[in-house]
Design a protein around this motif. Structure first.
Motif, PDB file in Angstrom:
ATOM      1  N   LEU A  26     -19.377 -47.655   9.986  1.00 58.80           N
ATOM      2  CA  LEU A  26     -19.438 -46.241   9.485  1.00 58.80           C
ATOM      3  C   LEU A  26     -20.657 -45.533  10.577  1.00 58.80           C
ATOM      4  N   GLY A  27     -21.064 -46.436  11.346  1.00 61.41           N
ATOM      5  CA  GLY A  27     -22.110 -45.934  12.176  1.00 61.41           C
ATOM      6  C   GLY A  27     -23.538 -46.081  11.908  1.00 61.41           C
ATOM      7  N   PHE A  81     -14.776 -50.601   7.218  1.00 65.43           N
ATOM      8  CA  PHE A  81     -15.796 -50.769   6.084  1.00 65.43           C
ATOM      9  C   PHE A  81     -15.160 -51.737   5.122  1.00 65.43           C
ATOM     10  N   TYR A  82     -13.965 -51.532   4.375  1.00 63.94           N
ATOM     11  CA  TYR A  82     -13.699 -52.333   3.482  1.00 63.94           C
ATOM     12  C   TYR A  82     -13.733 -53.700   3.975  1.00 63.94           C
ATOM     13  N   GLU A  83     -13.101 -54.165   5.191  1.00 64.87           N
ATOM     14  CA  GLU A  83     -13.311 -55.551   5.556  1.00 64.87           C
ATOM     15  C   GLU A  83     -14.485 -56.106   5.885  1.00 64.87           C
ATOM     16  N   TYR A 106      -8.572 -40.297   1.681  1.00 64.54           N
ATOM     17  CA  TYR A 106      -8.153 -41.726   1.980  1.00 64.54           C
ATOM     18  C   TYR A 106      -9.467 -42.471   1.811  1.00 64.54           C
ATOM     19  N   ALA A 107      -9.376 -43.524   0.750  1.00 65.49           N
ATOM     20  CA  ALA A 107     -10.713 -44.214   0.829  1.00 65.49           C
ATOM     21  C   ALA A 107     -10.610 -45.505   0.595  1.00 65.49           C
ATOM     22  N   ALA A 108     -11.452 -46.381   0.286  1.00 66.60           N
ATOM     23  CA  ALA A 108     -11.895 -47.639  -0.052  1.00 66.60           C
ATOM     24  C   ALA A 108     -12.872 -48.034  -0.998  1.00 66.60           C
ATOM     25  N   ALA A 120     -15.785 -45.684   1.105  1.00 65.78           N
ATOM     26  CA  ALA A 120     -16.036 -44.948   2.337  1.00 65.78           C
ATOM     27  C   ALA A 120     -14.730 -44.214   2.372  1.00 65.78           C
ATOM     28  N   VAL A 121     -14.896 -42.719   2.857  1.00 72.19           N
ATOM     29  CA  VAL A 121     -13.806 -41.825   2.580  1.00 72.19           C
ATOM     30  C   VAL A 121     -13.492 -41.048   3.920  1.00 72.19           C
TER      31      VAL A 121
END
Length: 130
Positions: A26-27, A81-83, A106-108, A120-121
């Motif tokens: 996500l930076g 992010f998820y991984e 769209y999120a995890a 993260a969205v």
């Protein structure tokens, strides 16, 4: 408007390692070093941080789970992010995908080492309309 948030954790070293890996897609990078508190922020060349990790005053105390959502630039960043978070030791709390909250969401979701629900969205309501 929120300027920054501090998350109190039971093991700062473990959580800093987790967030360094999980937020990289996500930076975000560790920036502000106010030992033992570490601030994370977008890698923009400034010292500005908006997400801080700090040890709990009493490590024996159980932390109260918190939900924090980080904005991602696109769906691939959500998947990355998820991984990264799972690889860093997070636990699945919702695989990447669309959510029924509203169109375009769209999120995890991943649980961090203290059980906090980290999201993260990417969301149509956060994009500029031109």
């Amino acid at each position: 408007m929120i300027d920054h948030i501090t998350l109190h954790v039971s093991n700062a070293e473990r959580s800093i390692a987790f967030y360094t890996k999980a937020l990289s897609p996500l930076g975000y990078i560790p920036k502000a070093h106010h030992e033992p508190t570490i601030g994370f922020g977008v890698d923009d060349g400034t010292p500005r941080s908006d997400f801080y990790i700090s040890p709990m005053d009493d490590p024996a105390q159980q932390p109260i789970p918190t939900h924090i959502a980080f904005r991602a630039t696109n769906e691939q960043a959500v998947r990355d992010f998820y991984e990264a978070a799972i690889t860093a030791g997070g636990m699945d709390n919702g695989r990447p995908g669309p959510r029924a909250y509203h169109s375009g969401y769209y999120a995890a979701f991943v649980l961090d080492p203290d059980g906090n629900n980290i999201e993260a969205v990417t969301d149509w309501s956060h994009t500029s309309q031109s």
